[in-house]
Design an enzyme around this catalytic site. Structure first.
Site, PDB file in Angstrom:
ATOM      1  N   GLU A 130     -31.914 -13.343  38.883  1.00 28.16           N
ATOM      2  CA  GLU A 130     -31.600 -13.893  40.197  1.00 28.16           C
ATOM      3  C   GLU A 130     -30.246 -14.593  40.130  1.00 28.16           C
ATOM      4  O   GLU A 130     -29.634 -14.710  39.063  1.00 28.16           O
ATOM      5  CB  GLU A 130     -32.697 -14.862  40.661  1.00 28.16           C
ATOM      6  CG  GLU A 130     -34.017 -14.181  40.982  1.00 28.16           C
ATOM      7  CD  GLU A 130     -35.075 -15.137  41.492  1.00 28.16           C
ATOM      8  OE1 GLU A 130     -34.785 -16.353  41.570  1.00 28.16           O
ATOM      9  OE2 GLU A 130     -36.177 -14.686  41.808  1.00 28.16           O
ATOM     10  N   HIS A 260     -31.059 -21.869  51.763  1.00 25.15           N
ATOM     11  CA  HIS A 260     -31.185 -20.532  51.190  1.00 25.15           C
ATOM     12  C   HIS A 260     -30.342 -19.555  51.998  1.00 25.15           C
ATOM     13  O   HIS A 260     -30.393 -19.552  53.231  1.00 25.15           O
ATOM     14  CB  HIS A 260     -32.648 -20.083  51.183  1.00 25.15           C
ATOM     15  CG  HIS A 260     -32.904 -18.941  50.247  1.00 25.15           C
ATOM     16  ND1 HIS A 260     -32.490 -17.661  50.513  1.00 25.15           N
ATOM     17  CD2 HIS A 260     -33.515 -18.909  49.037  1.00 25.15           C
ATOM     18  CE1 HIS A 260     -32.839 -16.878  49.507  1.00 25.15           C
ATOM     19  NE2 HIS A 260     -33.460 -17.610  48.603  1.00 25.15           N
ATOM     20  N   ARG A 309     -26.648 -20.218  44.816  1.00 26.77           N
ATOM     21  CA  ARG A 309     -27.009 -20.197  46.233  1.00 26.77           C
ATOM     22  C   ARG A 309     -26.011 -20.913  47.125  1.00 26.77           C
ATOM     23  O   ARG A 309     -25.746 -20.481  48.244  1.00 26.77           O
ATOM     24  CB  ARG A 309     -28.395 -20.824  46.413  1.00 26.77           C
ATOM     25  CG  ARG A 309     -29.498 -19.932  45.907  1.00 26.77           C
ATOM     26  CD  ARG A 309     -30.842 -20.618  45.998  1.00 26.77           C
ATOM     27  NE  ARG A 309     -31.895 -19.702  45.589  1.00 26.77           N
ATOM     28  CZ  ARG A 309     -33.165 -20.051  45.434  1.00 26.77           C
ATOM     29  NH1 ARG A 309     -33.528 -21.295  45.664  1.00 26.77           N
ATOM     30  NH2 ARG A 309     -34.064 -19.171  45.059  1.00 26.77           N
ATOM     31  N   HIS A 370     -34.003 -24.864  52.561  1.00 27.46           N
ATOM     32  CA  HIS A 370     -34.959 -24.259  51.637  1.00 27.46           C
ATOM     33  C   HIS A 370     -35.506 -25.232  50.598  1.00 27.46           C
ATOM     34  O   HIS A 370     -36.703 -25.238  50.324  1.00 27.46           O
ATOM     35  CB  HIS A 370     -34.295 -23.087  50.922  1.00 27.46           C
ATOM     36  CG  HIS A 370     -35.177 -22.394  49.936  1.00 27.46           C
ATOM     37  ND1 HIS A 370     -36.402 -21.854  50.285  1.00 27.46           N
ATOM     38  CD2 HIS A 370     -35.027 -22.152  48.602  1.00 27.46           C
ATOM     39  CE1 HIS A 370     -36.959 -21.303  49.217  1.00 27.46           C
ATOM     40  NE2 HIS A 370     -36.158 -21.481  48.186  1.00 27.46           N
ATOM     41  N   ARG A 405     -29.694 -26.420  42.881  1.00 23.97           N
ATOM     42  CA  ARG A 405     -30.736 -25.883  42.004  1.00 23.97           C
ATOM     43  C   ARG A 405     -30.468 -24.433  41.633  1.00 23.97           C
ATOM     44  O   ARG A 405     -30.185 -23.601  42.488  1.00 23.97           O
ATOM     45  CB  ARG A 405     -32.100 -25.976  42.700  1.00 23.97           C
ATOM     46  CG  ARG A 405     -33.238 -25.309  41.923  1.00 23.97           C
ATOM     47  CD  ARG A 405     -34.558 -25.496  42.624  1.00 23.97           C
ATOM     48  NE  ARG A 405     -34.638 -24.786  43.882  1.00 23.97           N
ATOM     49  CZ  ARG A 405     -35.088 -23.538  44.012  1.00 23.97           C
ATOM     50  NH1 ARG A 405     -35.470 -22.853  42.955  1.00 23.97           N
ATOM     51  NH2 ARG A 405     -35.159 -22.982  45.209  1.00 23.97           N
TER      52      ARG A 405
END
Length: 568
Positions: A130, A260, A309, A370, A405
């Site tokens: 990811e 997100h 992100r 998110h 994060r």
């Protein structure tokens, strides 16, 4: 911006019943369930309180997976490097090292406890990649239902011991306030001695009661419902964060809200919990296009669609401004309809409800709230600045995430630090370091915000401390939040007549209002852009801000903001 003043308690009826325990765990996501299970065999009596049913909260919505260096070619050191890079200089390296070194063992314990992860042909746990990761280290279950599987396995373990007199579960219970003992001679908050809670249901434990214990562990999740649109469930109203603040605990990194980048866009009027399209889809090769069909992320970052992100979200927002659109397009057509349904069955099913085929259509997406990287400030054992109060999972600020994060580190953080916190609680209770104390009313006002004001507060938060922030927008938000009417009066001495009866909608809305107020103030304090914090008036990073913003209430409810080292 003037200094906000917040009430130190919620307006609520006096407790009508009391129970006692050695430790109270609030929340039933991965962090809460892990902590409760670890505590059950280590102290005499554990109380687990959950706002909904046991299978609720944010964990069940986690799609992508859980990150850990499980592959022989990977290493905790490599995972640490990626975590620190995503955090843009504000991760506590000690906490991040704990996460990545203890993480693999905790994941293997999940498997031993019954969690079923997807496997490769050789029988080992299948791993994917990811955003922000430079190795395949994301373990997933059911394709895109990892959180649901982890929750199922942990709830099954808990169900197996539900008849144990050493553990009690109270469902449908909202924790109102953290109870504290008398302050010390210098006015510092006294130790924690339990919580007040409201139970929805019938029986002797209906209504407001008090649960007394020398240790309270908050695992209450995030703050998504502070905003108009979020991927978080309806329960995510910042209850633990607000209660900890009112009790006198410090919070940190509050300004770092992760939006997100790929959330299903269904129009500007949609609100509530939105459909997340996991970045695991981009990990399987999906790309992002603007409304003119141009791919734009390779020009924004060397990792393109697999950049962290905050980078992807910011690139999308920039592209929206260039094209005058309100969404971009996710292209996963290379998977094909059957392949998309096989790899991402949950996402494919939710998109099909809107007439969209993940493997055949261009999917409209835009950033939405998110995850909250900040929370109740804790040490490496989950201890807050308030004696006896612990926080784990999204409700905590361990320092792992810094300014942003890294994908799929959230489930791992909940797992690792809940385990550590539970062991610390058991040790301190067992050795008499944490003991029962008598709660006393806190000085200052109590508050109640009408449930009808929730949408107003959410609009203010979305426009102020939302994706893009500025001094002007934050000042406007602060003024509008201050204008939201609260009923401030001392509990039990009369005061003004309330605008609404104390009940769940009002208590939740009060928490949303207080969290939005603190978020706005702290976002105004950090005059730079870093990670999830984007200031249009301070668009660059400033290394003078390689510090943590710590916030707490003084005895009069004034919000104090100070700069603190990232690793104290």
């Amino acid at each position: 911006m003037s200094t906000p003043v917040l009430a130190r308690s919620l307006a609520a009826p006096a407790p009508g019943w009391t129970i006692t325990a050695d430790a109270i765990v609030v929340g039933s996501g991965i962090a809460g369930l892990t902590a409760a299970l670890e505590l059950r065999s280590r102290v005499d009596r554990v109380l687990l309180v959950t706002k909904g049913e046991l299978v609720s909260g944010s964990t069940i919505w986690a799609q992508g997976g859980i990150a850990a260096a499980l592959d022989p070619t990977d290493s905790p050191a490599a995972h640490l490097r990626d975590t620190l890079e995503a955090g843009v200089g504000l991760c506590d390296p000690r906490a991040a090292e704990v996460l990545v070194t203890e993480g693999p063992a905790r994941v293997r314990e999940l498997v031993a406890g019954g969690a079923v992860f997807d496997t490769a042909p050789d029988g080992r746990i299948a791993l994917t990649r990811e955003g922000g990761h430079r190795a395949d280290r994301i373990a997933h279950a059911g394709g895109d239902a990892t959180g649901a599987e982890i929750s199922r396995a942990l709830v099954a373990q808990l169900a197996a011991v539900r008849e144990d007199p050493g553990i009690e579960v109270i469902e449908q219970a909202l924790v109102l306030d953290v109870l504290t003992a008398a302050p010390d001679a210098d006015g510092r908050p006294g130790p924690v001695c339990g919580v007040t809670l409201h139970v929805i249901g019938a029986g002797s434990r209906d209504g407001v009661g008090a649960a007394l214990a020398p240790a309270v562990l908050l695992a209450t999740g995030g703050i998504g419902q502070v905003f108009r649109s979020s991927t978080n469930p309806a329960q995510a109203t910042g209850d633990g964060l607000a209660a900890a603040l009112r009790a006198g605990a410090a919070v940190a990194d509050i300004e770092f809200v992760q939006f997100h980048p790929t959330v299903l866009w269904l129009g500007s009027g949609v609100k509530g919990q939105l459909t997340l399209i996991s970045e695991a889809v981009r990990g399987e090769g999906a790309i992002l296009l603007d409304v003119d069909g141009h791919r734009f992320l390779p020009a924004a970052h060397p990792m393109a669609e697999l950049a962290p992100r905050d980078v992807v979200s910011r690139a999308i927002v920039d592209q929206l401004a260039r094209t005058g659109s309100d969404h971009v397009l996710l292209d996963a057509r290379h998977l094909g309809s059957a392949g998309a349904r096989r790899r991402f069955p949950t996402i494919a099913a939710r998109l099909a409800e809107h007439g969209l085929d993940l493997g055949a259509d261009l999917i409209p997406v835009a950033p939405a709230q998110h995850y909250h990287s900040g929370g109740v400030l804790t040490d490496l054992s989950g201890r807050s600045t308030l004696r006896g109060l612990y926080a784990v999972g999204e409700a905590a600020c361990t320092g792992v995430h810094g300014a942003n994060r890294l994908a799929s580190n959230s489930l791992l953080e909940g797992l690792v630090f809940a385990h550590r916190a539970a062991h610390d609680v058991a040790d301190r209770v067992g050795r008499g370091r944490l003991t029962h104390a008598d709660p006393v009313p806190r000085a200052g006002d109590s508050a109640l915000v009408s449930g009808a004001a929730r949408s107003r507060v959410q609009r203010i938060a979305t426009a102020g401390p939302g994706v893009l922030r500025s001094a002007e927008g934050l000042a406007t938000a602060a003024e509008r939040l201050a204008a939201v009417r609260t009923d401030a009066h001392r509990v039990g001495d009369g005061g003004v007549a309330p605008i609404a009866d104390p009940q769940v909608a009002e208590w939740e809305t009060t928490n949303v209002h207080q969290v939005a107020t603190v978020l706005t103030a702290v976002a105004d304090t950090r005059t730079e852009s870093r990670g999830g914090h984007v200031r249009t008036d301070f668009p660059e990073r400033d290394d003078a801000w390689l510090v943590r913003v710590r916030a707490e209430l003084d005895p009069d409810g004034r919000l104090l903001r100070t700069r603190a080292p990232v690793a104290d």
